[in-house]
Motif scaffolding. Structure first.
Motif, mmCIF file in Angstrom:
data_model
loop_
_atom_site.group_PDB
_atom_site.id
_atom_site.type_symbol
_atom_site.label_atom_id
_atom_site.label_comp_id
_atom_site.label_asym_id
_atom_site.label_seq_id
_atom_site.Cartn_x
_atom_site.Cartn_y
_atom_site.Cartn_z
ATOM 1 N N ILE A 32 1.792 14.761 -6.250
ATOM 2 C CA ILE A 32 2.126 13.955 -5.636
ATOM 3 C C ILE A 32 2.978 15.361 -3.782
ATOM 4 C CG2 ILE A 32 4.831 13.246 -4.962
ATOM 5 C CD1 ILE A 32 2.118 12.112 -7.221
ATOM 6 N N ASP A 33 3.448 16.401 -4.424
ATOM 7 C CA ASP A 33 3.724 17.265 -3.449
ATOM 8 C C ASP A 33 3.150 16.935 -2.628
ATOM 9 O OD1 ASP A 33 6.025 17.111 -4.113
ATOM 10 O OD2 ASP A 33 5.712 19.090 -4.649
ATOM 11 N N ALA A 34 2.314 17.574 -2.472
ATOM 12 C CA ALA A 34 0.105 17.665 -1.535
ATOM 13 C C ALA A 34 -0.113 16.961 -1.335
ATOM 14 C CB ALA A 34 -0.733 18.980 -2.928
ATOM 15 N N LEU A 35 0.043 15.272 -1.546
ATOM 16 C CA LEU A 35 -0.297 14.468 -0.669
ATOM 17 C C LEU A 35 0.335 14.040 -0.405
ATOM 18 C CD1 LEU A 35 -1.592 11.854 -4.443
ATOM 19 C CD2 LEU A 35 -3.055 13.187 -3.090
ATOM 20 N N HIS A 36 2.096 14.434 -0.186
ATOM 21 C CA HIS A 36 2.294 14.117 0.701
ATOM 22 C C HIS A 36 2.558 14.726 2.109
ATOM 23 C CE1 HIS A 36 5.874 10.385 -0.575
ATOM 24 N NE2 HIS A 36 5.937 11.423 -1.744
ATOM 25 N N ALA A 37 2.420 16.309 1.894
ATOM 26 C CA ALA A 37 2.229 16.702 3.139
ATOM 27 C C ALA A 37 0.813 16.701 3.667
ATOM 28 C CB ALA A 37 1.883 18.523 2.615
ATOM 29 N N LEU A 38 -0.089 16.310 2.785
ATOM 30 C CA LEU A 38 -1.384 15.131 3.664
ATOM 31 C C LEU A 38 -0.658 14.504 4.397
ATOM 32 C CD1 LEU A 38 -4.630 15.305 4.217
ATOM 33 C CD2 LEU A 38 -4.591 14.582 1.605
ATOM 34 N N ALA A 83 4.379 8.004 -2.971
ATOM 35 C CA ALA A 83 3.618 8.854 -2.510
ATOM 36 C C ALA A 83 2.068 7.712 -2.446
ATOM 37 C CB ALA A 83 3.303 9.634 -3.362
ATOM 38 N N PHE A 84 1.769 6.546 -3.339
ATOM 39 C CA PHE A 84 0.526 5.866 -3.092
ATOM 40 C C PHE A 84 0.834 5.061 -1.962
ATOM 41 C CE2 PHE A 84 0.129 6.921 -7.488
ATOM 42 C CZ PHE A 84 -0.062 8.293 -7.338
ATOM 43 N N GLY A 104 -4.453 4.810 -15.423
ATOM 44 C CA GLY A 104 -3.121 5.422 -15.155
ATOM 45 C C GLY A 104 -2.147 5.261 -13.936
ATOM 46 N N GLY A 105 -1.965 6.413 -13.304
ATOM 47 C CA GLY A 105 -1.742 7.288 -12.639
ATOM 48 C C GLY A 105 -2.825 7.140 -11.587
ATOM 49 N N GLY A 106 -3.767 7.025 -11.933
ATOM 50 C CA GLY A 106 -4.926 7.836 -11.012
ATOM 51 C C GLY A 106 -5.705 6.835 -10.654
ATOM 52 N N ALA A 107 -5.342 5.302 -11.306
ATOM 53 C CA ALA A 107 -5.658 3.798 -11.387
ATOM 54 C C ALA A 107 -5.217 3.763 -10.477
ATOM 55 C CB ALA A 107 -6.010 2.961 -12.329
ATOM 56 N N GLU A 108 -3.635 4.381 -10.142
ATOM 57 C CA GLU A 108 -2.589 3.063 -9.646
ATOM 58 C C GLU A 108 -3.265 4.135 -8.028
ATOM 59 O OE1 GLU A 108 1.085 1.406 -11.387
ATOM 60 O OE2 GLU A 108 0.570 4.022 -12.248
ATOM 61 N N LEU A 109 -3.366 5.259 -7.874
ATOM 62 C CA LEU A 109 -3.997 6.160 -6.449
ATOM 63 C C LEU A 109 -5.292 5.504 -5.836
ATOM 64 C CD1 LEU A 109 -3.687 8.347 -4.764
ATOM 65 C CD2 LEU A 109 -4.918 9.445 -6.335
ATOM 66 N N ALA A 110 -6.130 5.177 -6.981
ATOM 67 C CA ALA A 110 -7.341 4.728 -6.169
ATOM 68 C C ALA A 110 -7.223 2.686 -5.624
ATOM 69 C CB ALA A 110 -8.772 3.775 -7.585
ATOM 70 N N PHE A 111 -6.399 2.558 -7.006
ATOM 71 C CA PHE A 111 -5.916 1.137 -6.420
ATOM 72 C C PHE A 111 -5.477 1.037 -4.275
ATOM 73 C CE2 PHE A 111 -5.431 -0.407 -11.015
ATOM 74 C CZ PHE A 111 -6.188 -0.547 -10.925
ATOM 75 N N ALA A 112 -4.737 2.306 -4.281
ATOM 76 C CA ALA A 112 -3.742 2.189 -2.775
ATOM 77 C C ALA A 112 -5.424 2.890 -1.578
ATOM 78 C CB ALA A 112 -3.359 3.585 -3.260
ATOM 79 N N ILE A 133 5.782 2.847 -21.582
ATOM 80 C CA ILE A 133 6.493 2.571 -19.867
ATOM 81 C C ILE A 133 5.138 1.582 -19.800
ATOM 82 C CG2 ILE A 133 6.776 4.769 -19.962
ATOM 83 C CD1 ILE A 133 4.598 5.818 -18.457
ATOM 84 N N MET A 134 5.663 1.627 -18.089
ATOM 85 C CA MET A 134 4.530 0.263 -17.654
ATOM 86 C C MET A 134 3.918 1.150 -16.518
ATOM 87 S SD MET A 134 7.294 -1.879 -15.796
ATOM 88 C CE MET A 134 6.441 -2.319 -14.593
ATOM 89 N N ALA A 135 3.371 -0.112 -15.942
ATOM 90 C CA ALA A 135 2.402 0.831 -14.480
ATOM 91 C C ALA A 135 3.409 0.442 -13.615
ATOM 92 C CB ALA A 135 0.347 0.087 -14.403
ATOM 93 N N ALA A 136 3.766 1.260 -12.957
ATOM 94 C CA ALA A 136 5.013 1.040 -12.215
ATOM 95 C C ALA A 136 5.070 1.598 -10.535
ATOM 96 C CB ALA A 136 5.965 1.707 -12.773
ATOM 97 N N ALA A 137 3.226 2.020 -10.627
ATOM 98 C CA ALA A 137 3.075 3.209 -8.923
ATOM 99 C C ALA A 137 2.196 2.798 -8.718
ATOM 100 C CB ALA A 137 2.367 4.234 -9.120
ATOM 101 N N GLY A 138 2.805 0.705 -8.356
ATOM 102 C CA GLY A 138 1.304 0.042 -7.548
ATOM 103 C C GLY A 138 0.642 -1.041 -8.697
ATOM 104 N N ALA A 139 -0.027 -0.959 -9.717
ATOM 105 C CA ALA A 139 -0.657 -1.581 -10.868
ATOM 106 C C ALA A 139 -0.700 -2.989 -10.513
ATOM 107 C CB ALA A 139 -1.277 -1.019 -12.016
ATOM 108 N N THR A 140 1.069 -3.478 -10.887
ATOM 109 C CA THR A 140 1.470 -4.551 -11.349
ATOM 110 C C THR A 140 1.289 -5.495 -10.389
ATOM 111 O OG1 THR A 140 3.873 -4.130 -10.685
ATOM 112 C CG2 THR A 140 3.097 -4.049 -13.029
ATOM 113 N N TRP A 141 1.397 -4.898 -8.916
ATOM 114 C CA TRP A 141 1.082 -5.433 -7.190
ATOM 115 C C TRP A 141 -0.351 -5.760 -7.050
ATOM 116 C CZ3 TRP A 141 1.588 -2.750 -2.767
ATOM 117 C CH2 TRP A 141 2.289 -2.344 -2.378
#
Length: 246
Positions: A32-38, A83-84, A104-112, A133-141
């Motif tokens: 996540i830190d590397a993605l923010h830097a990018l 980040a996403f 999971g979070g990998g799918a949500e990264l792809a959805f972004a 838990i739930m998908a809370a990094a973008g998948a629900t929308w």
């Protein structure tokens, strides 16, 4: 220790490879830190971004060892979600080239991403409820916007994983390619983007990301700026000259 994100910088695009193959590219805090830097780099110097994963996997999800130790305060920080969102809001298009698991979070990264392509080995879905838990990094929308409410509800409430044929039929990915042709297809897509006017591409992405309430006002203002652009005059003049030459 190897970098969690390998970045190959080209004049008109950047290729970023998730690089934790021993963990099936699980997304941890360092990633996540590397993605923010990018993102900071691409916000300052806009280029198309191609996201992919090492070792025949896009990303198997968030790092469960880290997730297990997180509590309510961590959830409210939206560590992955923020980040996403930043990736989704980059000025130029983002292409996700997906081989193997995007869960999971990998799918949500792809959805972004703006554009998603895959391989026959693609497996995409959000099994978070099975882990409490739930998908809370973008998948629900985002997933609802991509595949519609009924299909998003099925995937998120059952945790079902789509294979490549289903992901293509449902519109999660726009095309499927053999694994050894995946990056070539991603670069061909980036080539088509690079052939167009960068400002027109950026404005089109802005309009695509705007809420329904912002239309049609947003594209009228963006188009007004483009109508005054020297690049518009140059490209249209070249088009007319080519047509006249027959």
């Amino acid at each position: 220790m190897a970098a969690p994100l390998l970045v190959d910088r080209l004049p008109d695009r950047v290729v970023a490879t998730l690089n934790r193959p021993e963990k099936r590219n699980a997304i941890d805090q360092d990633t996540i830190d590397a993605l923010h830097a990018l993102c900071a780099e691409l916000e300052a110097d806009p280029r198309t971004l191609i996201l992919t994963g090492a070792g025949g996997v896009f990303a198997s999800g968030a790092d469960i060892a880290q997730l297990r130790d997180r509590r309510a305060a961590h959830a409210r920080q939206g560590i992955n979600a923020m980040a996403f969102i930043r990736i989704n809001e980059l000025p130029m298009p983002v292409i996700a080239a997906i081989d193997g698991y995007a869960l999971g979070g990998g799918a949500e990264l792809a959805f972004a991403a703006d554009l998603r392509i895959g391989t026959p080995a693609l497996k995409v879905g959000n099994p978070e409820t099975g882990l409490g838990i739930m998908a809370a990094a973008g998948a629900t929308w985002r997933l609802r916007e991509i595949v519609g409410e009924a299909r998003a509800s099925e995937l998120l409430l059952t945790g079902r994983i789509l294979d490549a044929d289903e992901a293509l039929a449902w519109g999660v990915v726009s095309s499927v390619h053999p694994a050894d042709e995946l990056m070539g297809a991603a670069h061909a897509m980036a080539d088509r983007i690079a052939a167009n006017d960068p400002l027109a591409t950026r404005h089109t992405k802005l309009a695509l990301r705007a809420s329904r309430a912002d239309h049609p006002a947003i594209e009228l203002e963006l188009q007004a700026e483009l109508f005054e652009s020297p690049e518009k005059d140059r490209r249209m003049t070249e088009f007319l000259e080519r047509r006249n030459r027959g």
